[in-house]
Design a protein around this motif. Structure first.
Motif, PDB file in Angstrom:
ATOM      1  N   UNK A   1     -19.626 -20.225  22.117  1.00 35.49           N
ATOM      2  CA  UNK A   1     -19.441 -20.818  20.802  1.00 35.49           C
ATOM      3  C   UNK A   1     -18.858 -19.757  19.878  1.00 35.49           C
ATOM      4  N   UNK A   2     -17.892 -20.160  19.080  1.00 37.95           N
ATOM      5  CA  UNK A   2     -17.180 -19.251  18.188  1.00 37.95           C
ATOM      6  C   UNK A   2     -17.986 -19.007  16.905  1.00 37.95           C
ATOM      7  N   UNK A  11     -21.993 -14.467  21.548  1.00 35.26           N
ATOM      8  CA  UNK A  11     -23.229 -14.725  20.792  1.00 35.26           C
ATOM      9  C   UNK A  11     -24.321 -15.139  21.754  1.00 35.26           C
ATOM     10  N   UNK A  12     -25.530 -15.153  21.239  1.00 32.96           N
ATOM     11  CA  UNK A  12     -26.668 -15.541  22.082  1.00 32.96           C
ATOM     12  C   UNK A  12     -27.517 -16.571  21.354  1.00 32.96           C
ATOM     13  N   UNK A  13     -28.217 -17.393  22.142  1.00 30.89           N
ATOM     14  CA  UNK A  13     -29.117 -18.408  21.600  1.00 30.89           C
ATOM     15  C   UNK A  13     -30.449 -17.738  21.313  1.00 30.89           C
ATOM     16  N   UNK A  28     -30.266 -22.194  17.374  1.00 30.76           N
ATOM     17  CA  UNK A  28     -29.994 -21.084  16.451  1.00 30.76           C
ATOM     18  C   UNK A  28     -29.323 -20.004  17.278  1.00 30.76           C
ATOM     19  N   UNK A  29     -28.221 -19.485  16.779  1.00 29.49           N
ATOM     20  CA  UNK A  29     -27.440 -18.494  17.514  1.00 29.49           C
ATOM     21  C   UNK A  29     -27.234 -17.247  16.657  1.00 29.49           C
ATOM     22  N   UNK A  30     -27.015 -16.127  17.334  1.00 28.99           N
ATOM     23  CA  UNK A  30     -26.711 -14.883  16.638  1.00 28.99           C
ATOM     24  C   UNK A  30     -25.468 -14.270  17.274  1.00 28.99           C
ATOM     25  N   UNK A  31     -24.498 -13.952  16.428  1.00 22.98           N
ATOM     26  CA  UNK A  31     -23.253 -13.353  16.880  1.00 22.98           C
ATOM     27  C   UNK A  31     -23.507 -11.890  17.259  1.00 22.98           C
ATOM     28  N   UNK A  32     -23.039 -11.498  18.451  1.00 23.71           N
ATOM     29  CA  UNK A  32     -23.193 -10.110  18.894  1.00 23.71           C
ATOM     30  C   UNK A  32     -22.218  -9.194  18.150  1.00 23.71           C
ATOM     31  N   UNK A  33     -21.151  -9.764  17.634  1.00 19.47           N
ATOM     32  CA  UNK A  33     -20.141  -8.963  16.937  1.00 19.47           C
ATOM     33  C   UNK A  33     -20.541  -8.563  15.534  1.00 19.47           C
TER      34      UNK A  33
END
Length: 154
Positions: A1-2, A11-13, A28-33
């Motif tokens: 997911x972008x 990203x991770x859930x 709920x997701x968190x962008x690794x970038x």
């Protein structure tokens, strides 16, 4: 997911939760970038219900459009947003049932279903919606519509 902030696909859930009697999942997701947290929803996509207009033109069913029309009819009436959502949910379910195997329903049938629902919820909203749906052109049509349901009450 972008990621909606930086565009990264990495990203991770963090958390998943089932919603609406198991018909959708909230993640709920968190962008690794960039570390931005965002929410995504996942649900089964069935064949789109199509509305057949009087001109025989077809357009996708729009819950938002239905809700907007009902909201306008019920404006400044003593009906809560929750009740409006229940009305829209009920009408959407009925429309899907009437759509049948070809997933098409005439716009006139949806209009009549809305009128029937509003008739039992709020008579002023019923007349407001009827005036637009039936394209009342003068005061006499309003009077006739009101006389029709006052006869039913007597």
């Amino acid at each position: 997911m972008k990621c909606p902030r930086c565009g990264s696909m990495d990203n991770r859930v963090i958390e998943s939760r089932t919603l609406a009697s198991g018909e959708s999942i909230r993640r709920r997701r968190e962008c690794a970038g960039c570390g931005f947290r965002f929410t995504s929803y996942e649900r089964i996509v069935e064949k789109q219900l199509m509305i057949v207009k009087n001109s025989q033109r077809r357009e996708p069913f729009s819950r938002e459009k239905l809700e907007r029309g009902i909201h306008r009819a019920l404006e400044k009436r003593n009906i809560s947003q929750r009740e409006i959502e229940e009305i829209v949910n009920d009408l959407e379910d009925k429309a899907s049932l009437h759509g049948g195997s070809d997933h098409e329903i005439p716009s006139s049938l949806i209009g009549e279903m809305v009128l029937e629902k509003l008739y039992h919820v709020d008579r002023v909203a019923y007349v407001r919606f009827a005036s637009v749906y039936r394209n009342f052109s003068d005061l006499e049509e309003f009077v006739r519509e009101i006389e029709n349901f006052t006869k039913e009450i007597d």
